[in-house]
Design an enzyme around this catalytic site. Structure first.
Site, PDB file in Angstrom:
ATOM      1  N   HIS A 103      57.174  24.400  81.806  1.00 59.63           N
ATOM      2  CA  HIS A 103      57.487  23.724  83.063  1.00 59.63           C
ATOM      3  C   HIS A 103      56.665  24.286  84.214  1.00 59.63           C
ATOM      4  O   HIS A 103      56.412  25.485  84.265  1.00 59.63           O
ATOM      5  CB  HIS A 103      58.976  23.914  83.414  1.00 59.63           C
ATOM      6  N   PRO A 104      56.327  23.415  85.158  1.00 60.55           N
ATOM      7  CA  PRO A 104      55.722  23.905  86.398  1.00 60.55           C
ATOM      8  C   PRO A 104      56.832  24.366  87.328  1.00 60.55           C
ATOM      9  O   PRO A 104      58.003  24.036  87.127  1.00 60.55           O
ATOM     10  CB  PRO A 104      55.058  22.657  86.972  1.00 60.55           C
TER      11      PRO A 104
ATOM     12  N   PHE B 140      62.254  28.858  88.261  1.00 61.85           N
ATOM     13  CA  PHE B 140      63.480  28.106  88.520  1.00 61.85           C
ATOM     14  C   PHE B 140      63.461  26.840  87.673  1.00 61.85           C
ATOM     15  O   PHE B 140      62.552  26.021  87.786  1.00 61.85           O
ATOM     16  CB  PHE B 140      63.557  27.767  90.012  1.00 61.85           C
TER      17      PHE B 140
ATOM     18  N   ALA C 207      65.459  18.000  87.256  1.00 62.48           N
ATOM     19  CA  ALA C 207      65.101  17.414  88.548  1.00 62.48           C
ATOM     20  C   ALA C 207      65.242  15.900  88.583  1.00 62.48           C
ATOM     21  O   ALA C 207      65.220  15.315  89.673  1.00 62.48           O
ATOM     22  CB  ALA C 207      63.662  17.807  88.899  1.00 62.48           C
TER      23      ALA C 207
END
Length: 166
Positions: free
Chosen positions: A66-67, A119, A123
């Site tokens: 993940h970014p 984190f 989203a």
């Protein structure tokens, strides 16, 4: 693709398809070993069951796919096959004002320094302000609590991606 089409994929093709959903190698390998699936519901149930049997190292491996929230470009070099999905999932950040983006950058850095991983939040459907409020709330957690929350968020992300796959 249908579940029959998924089951008919070669191992390499199925690995790549599953890796677009979650990059944790043990999760992908366990899902491959569970093929063929009788239905998309069976695939989703098995995905959740396997995820619950994994541990911290596997969760951290999954988080690597993940970014940081608000920074999809960080993903392109490492996991280009998930960058497009991450961009769509984080589309709420595209509407953020400069103040929200700046605070998110600061909190992302503080979060990473504190926990040792980025984190993780599901989203999809969340605005930038909602994601900012979530990181504000979670940054004060202890490491064990935060890892459990992040692992739960990863499970949601994986499920959404699997639902789009089949």
């Amino acid at each position: 693709m249908t579940i029959a089409e998924f089951n008919a994929l070669t191992e390499a093709q199925a690995y790549a398809a599953l890796e677009r959903c979650c990059v944790a190698p043990r999760w992908v390998e366990s899902m491959l070993a569970a093929r063929p699936f009788t239905s998309s519901h069976a695939l989703l149930d098995k995905a959740e069951q396997i995820w619950q049997q994994l541990g911290e190292r596997d969760y951290l491996a999954a988080f690597e796919g993940h970014p940081q929230i608000g920074d999809v470009s960080t993903l392109s070099a490492k996991f280009a096959n998930t960058a497009t999905q991450a961009g769509h999932e984080q589309s709420g950040m595209g509407q953020a004002n400069a103040q929200v983006l700046e605070e998110m950058v600061v909190l992302n850095k503080a979060y990473l320094a504190k926990f040792g991983f980025i984190f993780i939040v599901c989203a999809t459907g969340k605005s930038a302000t909602e994601m900012l409020e979530l990181i504000r709330q979670r940054i004060d957690n202890d490491a064990a609590t935060e890892l459990a929350i992040a692992a739960g968020e990863q499970a949601k992300i994986t499920r959404i991606r699997l639902e789009k796959l089949v």
